[in-house]
Motif scaffolding. Sequence first.
Motif, PDB file in Angstrom:
ATOM      1  N   SER A  54     -73.839 -45.887  39.599  1.00 40.87           N
ATOM      2  CA  SER A  54     -73.043 -45.239  38.554  1.00 40.87           C
ATOM      3  C   SER A  54     -73.861 -44.105  37.936  1.00 40.87           C
ATOM      4  O   SER A  54     -75.022 -43.899  38.290  1.00 40.87           O
ATOM      5  CB  SER A  54     -72.699 -46.253  37.456  1.00 40.87           C
ATOM      6  OG  SER A  54     -73.840 -46.497  36.646  1.00 40.87           O
ATOM      7  N   ARG A  55     -73.252 -43.437  36.968  1.00 44.34           N
ATOM      8  CA  ARG A  55     -73.968 -42.366  36.261  1.00 44.34           C
ATOM      9  C   ARG A  55     -75.205 -42.884  35.534  1.00 44.34           C
ATOM     10  O   ARG A  55     -76.038 -42.099  35.102  1.00 44.34           O
ATOM     11  CB  ARG A  55     -73.037 -41.702  35.253  1.00 44.34           C
ATOM     12  CG  ARG A  55     -71.961 -40.820  35.870  1.00 44.34           C
ATOM     13  CD  ARG A  55     -71.061 -40.329  34.742  1.00 44.34           C
ATOM     14  NE  ARG A  55     -70.030 -39.406  35.177  1.00 44.34           N
ATOM     15  CZ  ARG A  55     -68.846 -39.791  35.674  1.00 44.34           C
ATOM     16  NH1 ARG A  55     -68.574 -41.061  35.836  1.00 44.34           N
ATOM     17  NH2 ARG A  55     -67.951 -38.873  36.012  1.00 44.34           N
ATOM     18  N   ALA A  56     -75.306 -44.208  35.391  1.00 44.67           N
ATOM     19  CA  ALA A  56     -76.470 -44.769  34.697  1.00 44.67           C
ATOM     20  C   ALA A  56     -77.767 -44.544  35.478  1.00 44.67           C
ATOM     21  O   ALA A  56     -78.860 -44.669  34.924  1.00 44.67           O
ATOM     22  CB  ALA A  56     -76.265 -46.256  34.445  1.00 44.67           C
ATOM     23  N   ASP A  66     -71.247 -55.457  35.964  1.00 42.83           N
ATOM     24  CA  ASP A  66     -70.462 -55.283  37.183  1.00 42.83           C
ATOM     25  C   ASP A  66     -69.171 -54.596  36.726  1.00 42.83           C
ATOM     26  O   ASP A  66     -68.280 -55.248  36.155  1.00 42.83           O
ATOM     27  CB  ASP A  66     -70.192 -56.663  37.809  1.00 42.83           C
ATOM     28  CG  ASP A  66     -69.348 -56.567  39.082  1.00 42.83           C
ATOM     29  OD1 ASP A  66     -68.659 -55.537  39.267  1.00 42.83           O
ATOM     30  OD2 ASP A  66     -69.373 -57.526  39.871  1.00 42.83           O
ATOM     31  N   LEU A  67     -69.098 -53.280  36.948  1.00 41.76           N
ATOM     32  CA  LEU A  67     -67.969 -52.519  36.386  1.00 41.76           C
ATOM     33  C   LEU A  67     -66.642 -52.944  37.009  1.00 41.76           C
ATOM     34  O   LEU A  67     -65.618 -52.987  36.328  1.00 41.76           O
ATOM     35  CB  LEU A  67     -68.188 -51.010  36.580  1.00 41.76           C
ATOM     36  CG  LEU A  67     -69.414 -50.401  35.882  1.00 41.76           C
ATOM     37  CD1 LEU A  67     -69.467 -48.901  36.133  1.00 41.76           C
ATOM     38  CD2 LEU A  67     -69.418 -50.692  34.389  1.00 41.76           C
ATOM     39  N   ARG A  68     -66.667 -53.273  38.314  1.00 44.77           N
ATOM     40  CA  ARG A  68     -65.405 -53.678  38.969  1.00 44.77           C
ATOM     41  C   ARG A  68     -64.888 -54.980  38.385  1.00 44.77           C
ATOM     42  O   ARG A  68     -63.690 -55.155  38.177  1.00 44.77           O
ATOM     43  CB  ARG A  68     -65.617 -53.858  40.474  1.00 44.77           C
ATOM     44  CG  ARG A  68     -65.865 -52.539  41.155  1.00 44.77           C
ATOM     45  CD  ARG A  68     -65.124 -52.429  42.493  1.00 44.77           C
ATOM     46  NE  ARG A  68     -65.241 -51.058  42.964  1.00 44.77           N
ATOM     47  CZ  ARG A  68     -66.106 -50.658  43.882  1.00 44.77           C
ATOM     48  NH1 ARG A  68     -66.912 -51.515  44.465  1.00 44.77           N
ATOM     49  NH2 ARG A  68     -66.160 -49.389  44.237  1.00 44.77           N
ATOM     50  N   THR A  88     -67.391 -56.807  33.539  1.00 46.99           N
ATOM     51  CA  THR A  88     -68.282 -57.593  32.674  1.00 46.99           C
ATOM     52  C   THR A  88     -68.767 -56.789  31.455  1.00 46.99           C
ATOM     53  O   THR A  88     -69.394 -57.341  30.556  1.00 46.99           O
ATOM     54  CB  THR A  88     -69.510 -58.128  33.456  1.00 46.99           C
ATOM     55  OG1 THR A  88     -70.217 -56.994  34.013  1.00 46.99           O
ATOM     56  CG2 THR A  88     -69.112 -59.061  34.586  1.00 46.99           C
ATOM     57  N   HIS A  89     -68.469 -55.474  31.465  1.00 40.51           N
ATOM     58  CA  HIS A  89     -68.869 -54.635  30.324  1.00 40.51           C
ATOM     59  C   HIS A  89     -67.817 -54.640  29.215  1.00 40.51           C
ATOM     60  O   HIS A  89     -68.031 -54.097  28.159  1.00 40.51           O
ATOM     61  CB  HIS A  89     -69.125 -53.193  30.792  1.00 40.51           C
ATOM     62  CG  HIS A  89     -67.964 -52.549  31.482  1.00 40.51           C
ATOM     63  ND1 HIS A  89     -67.326 -53.123  32.567  1.00 40.51           N
ATOM     64  CD2 HIS A  89     -67.300 -51.396  31.241  1.00 40.51           C
ATOM     65  CE1 HIS A  89     -66.329 -52.337  32.970  1.00 40.51           C
ATOM     66  NE2 HIS A  89     -66.295 -51.286  32.171  1.00 40.51           N
ATOM     67  N   ARG A  90     -66.677 -55.230  29.488  1.00 40.38           N
ATOM     68  CA  ARG A  90     -65.595 -55.205  28.485  1.00 40.38           C
ATOM     69  C   ARG A  90     -65.763 -56.376  27.517  1.00 40.38           C
ATOM     70  O   ARG A  90     -65.025 -57.357  27.579  1.00 40.38           O
ATOM     71  CB  ARG A  90     -64.244 -55.271  29.178  1.00 40.38           C
ATOM     72  CG  ARG A  90     -64.051 -54.162  30.198  1.00 40.38           C
ATOM     73  CD  ARG A  90     -62.818 -53.328  29.929  1.00 40.38           C
ATOM     74  NE  ARG A  90     -62.680 -52.280  30.911  1.00 40.38           N
ATOM     75  CZ  ARG A  90     -63.038 -51.012  30.687  1.00 40.38           C
ATOM     76  NH1 ARG A  90     -63.536 -50.646  29.525  1.00 40.38           N
ATOM     77  NH2 ARG A  90     -62.897 -50.107  31.634  1.00 40.38           N
ATOM     78  N   GLU A 150     -67.094 -47.987  26.127  1.00 37.24           N
ATOM     79  CA  GLU A 150     -67.366 -49.056  27.119  1.00 37.24           C
ATOM     80  C   GLU A 150     -67.761 -48.463  28.467  1.00 37.24           C
ATOM     81  O   GLU A 150     -67.278 -48.862  29.523  1.00 37.24           O
ATOM     82  CB  GLU A 150     -66.151 -49.997  27.237  1.00 37.24           C
ATOM     83  CG  GLU A 150     -65.870 -50.708  25.918  1.00 37.24           C
ATOM     84  CD  GLU A 150     -64.616 -51.559  25.906  1.00 37.24           C
ATOM     85  OE1 GLU A 150     -63.906 -51.620  26.928  1.00 37.24           O
ATOM     86  OE2 GLU A 150     -64.352 -52.177  24.849  1.00 37.24           O
ATOM     87  N   LYS A 151     -68.637 -47.454  28.403  1.00 32.93           N
ATOM     88  CA  LYS A 151     -69.133 -46.812  29.618  1.00 32.93           C
ATOM     89  C   LYS A 151     -70.657 -46.862  29.634  1.00 32.93           C
ATOM     90  O   LYS A 151     -71.293 -46.904  28.578  1.00 32.93           O
ATOM     91  CB  LYS A 151     -68.643 -45.364  29.685  1.00 32.93           C
ATOM     92  CG  LYS A 151     -67.174 -45.266  30.078  1.00 32.93           C
ATOM     93  CD  LYS A 151     -66.725 -43.855  30.310  1.00 32.93           C
ATOM     94  CE  LYS A 151     -65.291 -43.800  30.802  1.00 32.93           C
ATOM     95  NZ  LYS A 151     -65.128 -44.108  32.216  1.00 32.93           N
ATOM     96  N   VAL A 152     -71.204 -46.838  30.843  1.00 30.46           N
ATOM     97  CA  VAL A 152     -72.658 -46.773  31.012  1.00 30.46           C
ATOM     98  C   VAL A 152     -73.034 -45.382  31.509  1.00 30.46           C
ATOM     99  O   VAL A 152     -72.213 -44.725  32.149  1.00 30.46           O
ATOM    100  CB  VAL A 152     -73.146 -47.859  32.003  1.00 30.46           C
ATOM    101  CG1 VAL A 152     -72.932 -49.235  31.435  1.00 30.46           C
ATOM    102  CG2 VAL A 152     -72.516 -47.720  33.389  1.00 30.46           C
ATOM    103  N   ALA A 181     -75.017 -43.481  23.259  1.00 27.60           N
ATOM    104  CA  ALA A 181     -74.308 -43.415  24.546  1.00 27.60           C
ATOM    105  C   ALA A 181     -74.100 -41.950  24.870  1.00 27.60           C
ATOM    106  O   ALA A 181     -74.406 -41.087  24.038  1.00 27.60           O
ATOM    107  CB  ALA A 181     -72.981 -44.151  24.456  1.00 27.60           C
ATOM    108  N   GLU A 182     -73.577 -41.677  26.072  1.00 33.55           N
ATOM    109  CA  GLU A 182     -73.430 -40.339  26.648  1.00 33.55           C
ATOM    110  C   GLU A 182     -74.784 -39.929  27.231  1.00 33.55           C
ATOM    111  O   GLU A 182     -75.773 -39.804  26.502  1.00 33.55           O
ATOM    112  CB  GLU A 182     -72.949 -39.269  25.646  1.00 33.55           C
ATOM    113  CG  GLU A 182     -71.513 -39.436  25.195  1.00 33.55           C
ATOM    114  CD  GLU A 182     -70.514 -39.444  26.361  1.00 33.55           C
ATOM    115  OE1 GLU A 182     -70.755 -38.770  27.369  1.00 33.55           O
ATOM    116  OE2 GLU A 182     -69.510 -40.147  26.256  1.00 33.55           O
ATOM    117  N   SER A 183     -74.791 -39.683  28.543  1.00 32.78           N
ATOM    118  CA  SER A 183     -76.050 -39.393  29.240  1.00 32.78           C
ATOM    119  C   SER A 183     -76.876 -38.306  28.553  1.00 32.78           C
ATOM    120  O   SER A 183     -78.079 -38.471  28.358  1.00 32.78           O
ATOM    121  CB  SER A 183     -75.759 -38.975  30.679  1.00 32.78           C
ATOM    122  OG  SER A 183     -75.014 -39.965  31.327  1.00 32.78           O
TER     123      SER A 183
END
Length: 199
Positions: free
Chosen positions: A9-11, A31-33, A36-38, A49-51, A62-64
């Motif tokens: 991911s972008r992480a 595990d984004l699919r 598990t981040h929700r 709720e993004k990495v 947050a935000e790269s």
Amino acid sequence: MKLYWAPQSRALRALWLLEEIGCAYQRVTFDLRAGTHRTPEFHAVNPMEKVPALQDGAACVAESGAIFAYLIEKFPDAGLAPPLGDPLRGRFWQWLFFASANIEFAMVEARGQLKLPEVAAGWGSAEKVFNVIEEQLSTTPYIVGEKFSACDIMLATNLHFAITALKLFEPRPVFDAYLAKCRARPAFLRAVAIDSHGG
Ligand SMILES: N[C@@H](CCC(=O)N[C@@H](CS)C(=O)NCC(=O)O)C(=O)O
């Protein structure tokens, strides 16, 4: 310090930056699919709720691009940005913001999901974005000049996703040579090893 992240991911860029800095940090893997981040806990860290997202004591970011700015400020001795007062510092911020302001949109355009007249589109056009990057990398070995910086982490991961992984753009010799140089860095190899075994 905790990095909330997910493999592939972008992480990856935040992981690579932390490995370049060499500071102690803990990884919280999602595990984004599977979603598990929700969770309410992660929502409190990043309401999107993004990495990637980072928690440093009471501080959450947050935000790269913001994570990069936060870490550059916290670890000035890591040598990943021109020092305060150096005229290149202006270009450094420009290229850091360039990623989220221009490259992300260029990639959406290349997927055929966005088209605006060049004069109205903040990123101009996908062609222009990649031409401007190529122009700079034909002039200096790294995007901010002679020295590797955090902007190269941002740019190399973007080029990697745009060209190598998603094949949205044709490879260009200048990008290939640049990516080879960035990918040879020990911190990148450590980040990729973590990314590929998912831990
Ligand atoms: N603008 C954010 C984008 C982060 C992002 O889109 N992350 C994706 C993975 S590549 C994500 O966490 N998706 C999970 C979801 O939306 O549920 C940044 O640059 O950090």
